[in-house]
Scaffold this motif. Structure first.
Motif, mmCIF file in Angstrom:
data_model
loop_
_atom_site.group_PDB
_atom_site.id
_atom_site.type_symbol
_atom_site.label_atom_id
_atom_site.label_comp_id
_atom_site.label_asym_id
_atom_site.label_seq_id
_atom_site.Cartn_x
_atom_site.Cartn_y
_atom_site.Cartn_z
ATOM 1 N N UNK A 124 -31.874 -9.102 -45.406
ATOM 2 C CA UNK A 124 -31.827 -8.338 -44.157
ATOM 3 C C UNK A 124 -30.706 -7.301 -44.207
ATOM 4 N N UNK A 125 -31.001 -6.032 -43.968
ATOM 5 C CA UNK A 125 -29.957 -4.997 -44.020
ATOM 6 C C UNK A 125 -28.899 -5.149 -42.940
ATOM 7 N N UNK B 247 -21.660 -7.162 -44.729
ATOM 8 C CA UNK B 247 -20.788 -7.179 -45.900
ATOM 9 C C UNK B 247 -21.203 -8.321 -46.821
ATOM 10 N N UNK B 248 -20.654 -8.383 -48.050
ATOM 11 C CA UNK B 248 -21.051 -9.424 -48.998
ATOM 12 C C UNK B 248 -20.844 -10.839 -48.475
ATOM 13 N N UNK C 193 -23.228 -15.933 -46.337
ATOM 14 C CA UNK C 193 -23.444 -16.918 -45.280
ATOM 15 C C UNK C 193 -24.938 -17.140 -45.052
ATOM 16 N N UNK C 194 -25.735 -16.098 -45.202
ATOM 17 C CA UNK C 194 -27.192 -16.245 -45.097
ATOM 18 C C UNK C 194 -27.736 -17.090 -46.247
ATOM 19 N N UNK C 195 -27.159 -16.947 -47.440
ATOM 20 C CA UNK C 195 -27.568 -17.779 -48.580
ATOM 21 C C UNK C 195 -27.229 -19.239 -48.305
ATOM 22 N N UNK D 18 -22.274 -6.429 -57.685
ATOM 23 C CA UNK D 18 -22.024 -5.390 -58.694
ATOM 24 C C UNK D 18 -20.761 -4.573 -58.424
ATOM 25 N N UNK D 19 -20.405 -4.426 -57.148
ATOM 26 C CA UNK D 19 -19.263 -3.579 -56.801
ATOM 27 C C UNK D 19 -17.942 -4.333 -56.748
#
Length: 449
Positions: free
Chosen positions: A87-88, A92-93, A98-100, A252-253
């Protein structure tokens, strides 16, 4: 009659058979008196055994009529929560991690508690045969945009026992939309520990989120929680989770992404509650917690922001109110003979009918057939190959977590390392310089950023 033919007219072996779940939570039926003598003999056999218990024969009245391979379906109990990782709105990461965590916790109830709640029992699943397969799909009943999810599972090793699985949502990639895959493998090492059975789960799970026009985001779940099978003294069996699980984000960032740690806390002898967790989510491994995690994985879990109070908590998952999305499997007559419902169909019919002697005989026939196949393969030097997954040896040191060995049947006689350059049977060479690796789905979609 073959298992495949018999299973055509069988009820779906999805629900555990009736039976029982030391003072189990929320009730639970006791072991029927007619089976207590046999059950006590089996417990004495467990207590006298050394090493891994997976080779012991379990009495038929303790079987639940489900292949362990089918348990992988619980990774997709709540596809909406899996889809929500992409979901956009996640700002932030750490918010996305937290969704994971929310999705991961949603998989625990089905995997380790639902059968007891439905049947007031926990029973042993069938040990999958080498090459056994399971497939299922889920529909987007709430029309949230993912359409259909799917899973493919294969028993890629028998010694040690390892199942590999691949979840994909949506089932067919759609241009301009996210694609999420869950790739994992899991095995079990079972030992008797005082008055419980302890199951260590080996392997790992990796979630990959392909966002449109962006590099993929990956999340590694390792180690998997350990299990305690409780209630051996009373004959009323249920599962507790123990140990710790870490979920690490690979952004990646970022040189070091956010990480969540979940500790599973079993009930004490005189204090505490069942099925508790505690944990934290941090922006990086060395930072202070952004969230504190707590609650019951079998009921309600929450995340409290740093410095906040219970009133500020975010509900992660409520297992008592959330309804699992039902799985869909194709008609049994369209399944191959290696699919779980066909492999074990006749055994399950006998179990459902209470014909335990017949179930034992049918199960023994399947197991003896597999032993003969193994013996013939060993004598001919033939190597067995997987159909759905490839064994990949990691090239990066940081990718070694959760690796497993291959079954010796994957190797020919000449591939086995023998002293002095001579031949050695693969079955006798299970630990000899065998590389460790991960199992990767052969048909995984190739997604370009």
């Amino acid at each position: 009659m073959s298992a495949a033919a018999s299973a055509k007219n069988s009820p779906s072996p999805q629900k555990a058979l009736g039976g029982a779940g030391d003072a189990p939570p929320a009730g639970g039926g006791a072991m029927p008196a007619s089976f207590m003598s046999d059950f006590s003999s089996f417990v004495r056999q467990l207590a006298s055994a050394t090493g891994d218990l997976s080779q012991l024969t379990c009495p038929s009245f303790l079987l639940n009529g489900i292949s362990l391979l089918e348990y992988s379906q619980y990774w997709c109990d709540h596809p909406d929560l899996l889809w929500d990782i992409a979901n956009p709105s996640h700002s932030d990461p750490a918010d996305r991690l937290l969704a994971v965590v929310r999705w991961f916790i949603s998989t625990l109830y089905g995997s380790y508690r639902s059968r007891y709640v439905e049947t007031k029992s926990e029973r042993k699943p069938y040990n999958p045969i080498l090459g056994e397969q399971f497939f299922a799909t889920w529909n987007d009943s709430k029309s949230t945009g993912w359409g259909e999810a799917k899973i493919a599972v294969e028993q890629v090793s028998h010694h040690p026992p390892v199942s590999a699985f691949h979840v994909q949502i949506p089932s067919v990639p759609v241009a301009g939309k996210p694609l999420i895959t869950v790739q994992g493998h899991c095995g079990q090492k079972t030992v008797f520990a005082t008055s419980t059975i302890k199951v260590t789960q080996v392997g790992r799970v990796r979630v990959t989120v392909h966002m449109p026009n962006a590099k993929p985001l990956t999340y590694t779940i390792f180690p998997l929680p350990e299990l305690q099978i409780c209630g051996l003294l009373s004959g009323t069996l249920f599962l507790e989770l123990i140990g710790k699980t870490r979920i690490v984000a690979h952004e990646p960032s970022l040189s070091a992404g956010p990480v969540a740690e979940i500790e599973f806390i079993p009930k004490g002898w005189f204090t505490g509650d069942y099925f508790q967790i505690k944990g934290s989510l941090r922006a990086c491994p060395t930072s202070d917690p952004l969230y504190t995690l707590s609650g019951s994985w079998a009921a309600k879990t929450k995340a409290v922001p740093a410095g906040g109070k219970d009133a500020d908590a975010k509900i992660l998952f409520d297992a008592e109110t959330a309804k699992a999305e039902p799985r869909i499997v194709k008609p049994i007559e369209e399944m191959s003979e290696m699919e779980s419902l066909n492999v074990w169909g006749e055994v399950t019919i006998a179990l459902r009918g209470g014909r335990y002697s017949e179930a034992s005989a049918l199960k023994t026939t399947i197991e003896e057939t597999q032993r003969k196949i193994r013996k013939d393969r060993k004598e001919s030097g033939e190597a067995w190959t997987t159909e759905l997954f490839d064994f990949v040896v990691p090239t990066l040191e940081g990718d070694l977590e959760g690796t497993t060995e291959r079954d010796p049947q994957h190797r020919t006689r000449t591939q086995s390392s023998a002293p002095n350059g001579g031949e050695q049977d693969a079955e006798d060479d299970a630990d000899a310089s065998e590389p460790r690796g991960h199992w990767v789905f052969k048909d995984a979609p190739v997604v370009k950023p």
